[in-house]
Design an enzyme around this catalytic site. Structure first.
Site, PDB file in Angstrom:
ATOM      1  N   GLY A  61       0.688  -1.152   0.066  1.00 39.03           N
ATOM      2  CA  GLY A  61       0.062  -0.019   0.075  1.00 39.03           C
ATOM      3  C   GLY A  61       0.790   1.236   0.001  1.00 39.03           C
ATOM      4  O   GLY A  61       0.324   2.147  -0.403  1.00 39.03           O
ATOM      5  N   HIS A  87     -14.245  11.832 -15.889  1.00 39.64           N
ATOM      6  CA  HIS A  87     -13.557  11.956 -17.524  1.00 39.64           C
ATOM      7  C   HIS A  87     -12.507  12.877 -17.537  1.00 39.64           C
ATOM      8  O   HIS A  87     -12.261  13.769 -16.785  1.00 39.64           O
ATOM      9  CB  HIS A  87     -14.626  12.619 -18.215  1.00 39.64           C
ATOM     10  CG  HIS A  87     -15.141  13.836 -18.153  1.00 39.64           C
ATOM     11  ND1 HIS A  87     -14.357  14.994 -18.588  1.00 39.64           N
ATOM     12  CD2 HIS A  87     -15.994  14.413 -17.178  1.00 39.64           C
ATOM     13  CE1 HIS A  87     -14.836  16.248 -18.000  1.00 39.64           C
ATOM     14  NE2 HIS A  87     -15.888  15.948 -17.267  1.00 39.64           N
ATOM     15  N   HIS A 113      -1.944   6.497  -4.900  1.00 35.60           N
ATOM     16  CA  HIS A 113      -3.225   5.968  -4.209  1.00 35.60           C
ATOM     17  C   HIS A 113      -4.118   6.677  -4.142  1.00 35.60           C
ATOM     18  O   HIS A 113      -4.371   7.759  -3.366  1.00 35.60           O
ATOM     19  CB  HIS A 113      -2.687   5.247  -2.940  1.00 35.60           C
ATOM     20  CG  HIS A 113      -3.569   4.603  -2.080  1.00 35.60           C
ATOM     21  ND1 HIS A 113      -3.043   3.954  -1.135  1.00 35.60           N
ATOM     22  CD2 HIS A 113      -4.941   4.030  -2.392  1.00 35.60           C
ATOM     23  CE1 HIS A 113      -4.288   3.126  -0.546  1.00 35.60           C
ATOM     24  NE2 HIS A 113      -5.252   3.315  -1.263  1.00 35.60           N
TER      25      HIS A 113
END
Length: 208
Positions: free
Chosen positions: A66, A133, A142
């Site tokens: 992570g 978009h 992350h």
């Protein structure tokens, strides 16, 4: 596709569950420094990261860690071509056909990625995050659970967007910055900063 996960912690557990849902994918090993020597258990390999070079090109890797900086360091240390890394997408994710996703990236459950978004390599798009978009998200970022990046947001390398944070349209966030959980970003932010709050402000500028 045969997959080896690099890392055997909490993030690795989530990626394992994603892989187990897809019959075309199979975990054949784990690499982690907690395994000083190589071993096999129930047909699955366990060993140190130095064992990565012993696998043939039909095996793909996912850096299941992570921490953004550690993920980048592992990639550099492995000295492997990008196509040795698999992109893992949860079956419930909704991804526009025009979106582009880099090698080694993981897309978690209930994520939405809209038209012409570009996601870099070795990036995490976590549970129920929304990437609208024309977003551009660089490598090693992350985007945490339930974060929302509205249209035309650009995120440089290594940025961490906290859980539930919102970034309004057209915002740019510099490399390796951290956006706190629940923050609302309404201004461009520089590299190497931490911003928290609604609206988000640089941590050094917050009142005591």
């Amino acid at each position: 596709m045969k997959i080896i996960l690099i890392g055997k912690g909490g993030h690795s557990k989530v990626i394992k569950d994603m892989i187990d849902l897809q019959p075309s994918l199979e975990i054949v090993g784990y690499l982690d420094q907690k395994y000083p020597t190589a071993s096999w258990q129930d047909g699955v390999f366990y060993g140190p990261m130095t064992a990565a070079s012993s696998f043939t090109e039909d095996v793909k890797f996912v850096i299941a860690v992570g921490d953004n900086q550690i993920r980048k360091r592992i990639y550099i240390d492995l000295k492997m071509k990008e196509n040795r890394f698999a992109t893992i997408i949860h079956p419930t994710a909704i991804i526009s056909p025009s979106a582009k996703i880099g090698y080694g990236t993981v897309i978690m459950a209930s994520v939405v990625i809209q038209a012409d978004a570009i996601i870099g390599a070795h990036t995490i798009i976590n549970t129920a995050a929304v990437i609208e978009h024309d977003n551009v998200i660089a490598n090693y970022a992350h985007i945490s659970p339930q974060a929302t990046l509205t249209g035309t947001v650009s995120i440089e390398e290594g940025v961490h967007i906290g859980a539930g944070a919102i970034v309004i349209p057209g915002i740019h966030i510099g490399a390796w910055s951290i956006i706190g959980a629940g923050a609302t970003v309404i201004h461009n932010l520089p590299s190497l900063c931490t911003a928290v709050g609604v609206p988000a402000r640089l941590l050094d500028n917050m009142e005591e």
